[in-house]
Design a protein around this motif. Structure first.
Motif, mmCIF file in Angstrom:
data_model
loop_
_atom_site.group_PDB
_atom_site.id
_atom_site.type_symbol
_atom_site.label_atom_id
_atom_site.label_comp_id
_atom_site.label_asym_id
_atom_site.label_seq_id
_atom_site.Cartn_x
_atom_site.Cartn_y
_atom_site.Cartn_z
ATOM 1 N N ARG A 33 12.635 5.250 0.128
ATOM 2 C CA ARG A 33 13.834 4.634 -0.436
ATOM 3 C C ARG A 33 15.013 5.602 -0.385
ATOM 4 N NH1 ARG A 33 16.528 4.530 -5.424
ATOM 5 N NH2 ARG A 33 15.012 6.020 -6.290
ATOM 6 N N ASP A 86 0.858 -1.182 0.000
ATOM 7 C CA ASP A 86 0.000 0.000 0.000
ATOM 8 C C ASP A 86 0.890 1.226 0.000
ATOM 9 O OD1 ASP A 86 -1.670 2.157 0.573
ATOM 10 O OD2 ASP A 86 -2.991 0.963 1.848
ATOM 11 N N ASP A 87 1.027 1.854 -1.165
ATOM 12 C CA ASP A 87 1.908 3.014 -1.277
ATOM 13 C C ASP A 87 1.439 4.174 -0.409
ATOM 14 O OD1 ASP A 87 1.789 1.400 -3.876
ATOM 15 O OD2 ASP A 87 3.634 2.534 -4.168
ATOM 16 N N ASN A 88 0.138 4.347 -0.298
ATOM 17 C CA ASN A 88 -0.388 5.491 0.432
ATOM 18 C C ASN A 88 -0.051 5.441 1.918
ATOM 19 O OD1 ASN A 88 -1.550 6.646 -1.881
ATOM 20 N ND2 ASN A 88 -3.402 5.396 -1.652
ATOM 21 N N ARG A 116 11.148 0.003 -6.759
ATOM 22 C CA ARG A 116 10.428 0.519 -7.928
ATOM 23 C C ARG A 116 9.320 1.483 -7.522
ATOM 24 N NH1 ARG A 116 11.914 -4.642 -10.091
ATOM 25 N NH2 ARG A 116 10.217 -5.766 -9.070
ATOM 26 N N ARG A 117 8.914 1.400 -6.253
ATOM 27 C CA ARG A 117 7.866 2.284 -5.741
ATOM 28 C C ARG A 117 8.433 3.371 -4.846
ATOM 29 N NH1 ARG A 117 2.658 -0.758 -5.105
ATOM 30 N NH2 ARG A 117 2.828 -2.708 -6.272
ATOM 31 N N ASP A 118 9.774 3.531 -4.838
ATOM 32 C CA ASP A 118 10.466 4.498 -3.986
ATOM 33 C C ASP A 118 10.224 4.229 -2.498
ATOM 34 O OD1 ASP A 118 11.865 5.957 -5.888
ATOM 35 O OD2 ASP A 118 10.146 7.258 -6.309
ATOM 36 N N GLU A 144 11.066 -4.815 -5.523
ATOM 37 C CA GLU A 144 9.746 -4.284 -5.851
ATOM 38 C C GLU A 144 9.484 -2.981 -5.092
ATOM 39 O OE1 GLU A 144 6.094 -3.544 -7.377
ATOM 40 O OE2 GLU A 144 7.618 -4.945 -8.105
ATOM 41 N N LEU A 145 9.890 -2.918 -3.830
ATOM 42 C CA LEU A 145 9.720 -1.674 -3.070
ATOM 43 C C LEU A 145 10.489 -0.535 -3.717
ATOM 44 C CD1 LEU A 145 10.011 -2.894 0.648
ATOM 45 C CD2 LEU A 145 7.936 -2.259 -0.600
#
Length: 460
Positions: A207, A98-100, A121-123, A118-119
């Motif tokens: 990140r 959950d990015d939010n 790639r989502r910063d 994977e994290l």
């Protein structure tokens, strides 16, 4: 032969000792090529979380004790016990991010390096284990000394919630408020945990956008002054700098005239938000006043998490035989590493190493709150015996245990994740503070009164 366990309600694969596929399945349960001669009666490879209560029901009905595997990376081979059932969760590898809210829910078989990629790639980031093949389940249950843990704490400090199946077969949600004892134990109890965790809810972090490494390599003879300088300098480093010593055989390019020479490497990696911040964080290491000229020096080299994992693969390559042990101590690193350096020069395998992270985990009270894992000393060392030839098993294990025997009077405890719990019956107990050990025993009696789950190898 192996079979799907229709009669037991298990959707995954069930293999009994004596089946045609047993030996192959048994051998694949550990990453380490050194396999202890311990044989479960039954191996169940779960296809989903639904298989966990079914497997425990089967174990109860047949009077089988249960050991649990996530990634099979435990050095002494905790999933392999004589008799009983091995419940293999390595197929449970899903995660939801959950990015939010900067949180994730992960299953125990998820591999740390894959999750970290994977994290990224989502910063986002998480203090996953240093070795790229380590799964999150056993890593988090044992505490989790991973990347940037000086700033973020042990991996288990970021566990906000777990879902666990108890010995009675009940799936329960555990937080600081619900089943708080089970939640506390799941953050550090390691292979003696007395339930099956099927999911972890994790707190994530921004990140670090810029990573950089400074390193020095010295002859092993200089280990004491090198350790004193590096530890003194470490006091000036910020929490986002990970500093460690590595005692190992030299790269042949550094010691052409002495192909088997041993060296001590000091390496520091900054996990920063920008390149200038990373350089500033490493600046205290720019000046090295030692009279001994380093064999090599690299300052502020840009790096990445992928490159760090590549280096870890070189340090712990697959298809080798490993034995490891750990020690927390109040003794200074110079004294500890001098003794281990002497031991390394007599190691039967040139591949063996000694790793010593300086302040391997943040000691902030908030980050170490409400967990079975605890920091048991000012210094921390991990010798690894690494070799290839099965005929050399005994001599390499004997070397490791003799090296640890020499250090034992200086020790204050062990780290349950990598300690050789088969070396001495007191190892497990010495991996916890006295109150925490008693609390673990009390909670085991509460949640697993019939002893369904295997405990530590001394049976306590």
């Amino acid at each position: 032969m192996s079979e799907h366990g229709e009669s037991s309600g298990i959707e995954g694969v069930l293999v009994r000792r004596g089946d045609a596929g047993y030996e192959t399945t048994w051998a694949s349960e550990l990453w380490n090529d050194l396999k202890p001669e311990r044989y479960p009666d039954v191996i169940v490879r779960a296809a989903s979380e639904r298989d966990v209560p079914q497997a425990l029901k089967l174990a109860r009905s047949r009077g089988l004790r249960v050991a649990v595997r996530a990634g099979g990376h435990n050095w002494w081979g905790s999933p392999l016990r004589d008799g009983g059932m091995l419940l293999d969760l390595s197929g449970l590898r899903r995660w939801e991010i959950d990015d939010n809210s900067a949180t994730a829910t992960v299953q125990p078989g998820a591999v740390g390096s894959e999750f970290a990629a994977e994290l990224a790639r989502r910063d986002l980031a998480f203090p996953a284990g240093h070795c790229p093949s380590v799964a999150l389940g056993g890593y988090l249950l044992s505490g989790g000394l991973g990347w940037n843990s000086g700033l973020w704490g042990p991996g288990c400090a970021s566990v906000q919630e777990i879902t666990a199946v108890t010995a009675a077969g009940e799936a329960v949600r555990c937080t600081e408020d619900e089943h708080p004892g089970l939640f506390w134990a799941a953050r550090g109890a390691g292979p003696g945990f007395f339930a099956v965790v099927t999911g972890f809810r994790l707190r994530l972090y921004p990140r670090p956008a810029a990573l950089a490494t400074t390193s020095y390599v010295f002859p092993l003879a200089a280990v004491e002054p090198v350790a004193r300088w590096a530890v003194e300098t470490a006091r000036e480093l910020s929490a986002n700098v990970e500093l460690s010593f590595l005692l190992a055989a030299a790269d042949p390019s550094l010691t052409v005239d002495r192909p088997h020479a041993k060296v001590v490497t000091v390496a520091a990696t900054a996990f920063a938000t920008s390149r200038p911040e990373a350089v500033r964080a490493l600046r205290p290491l720019h000046s090295c006043p030692l009279a001994e000229r380093p064999l090599s020096r690299q300052l502020d080299e840009p790096t990445s998490l992928a490159a760090l994992y590549d280096a870890a693969r070189e340090l712990w390559p697959e298809r080798r035989r490993y034995a490891a042990d750990t020690l927390w101590s109040q003794e200074d690193y110079a004294s500890l590493l001098a003794k281990l350096g002497d031991a390394l020069t007599t190691a039967p395998s040139a591949k063996s190493i000694v790793l010593a992270p300086v302040s391997p985990v943040s000691q902030e009270d908030e980050l170490l709150r409400n967990m079975a894992f605890s920091v048991l000393g000012e210094s921390y060392v991990v010798p690894y015996a690494i070799w290839d030839d099965p005929a050399r098993d005994d001599v390499n294990i004997a070397w490791l245990r003799e090296a640890m025997h020499t250090l034992q009077p200086l020790g204050t405890g062990h780290y349950i994740a990598e300690a050789d719990l088969t070396a001495d019956p007191s190892r497990a107990q010495r991996s916890f503070t006295a109150p925490d050990w008693e609390r673990l025993r009390s909670l085991r009696a509460e949640y697993d009164p019939q002893g369904l789950f295997f405990s530590y190898p001394d049976g306590s």
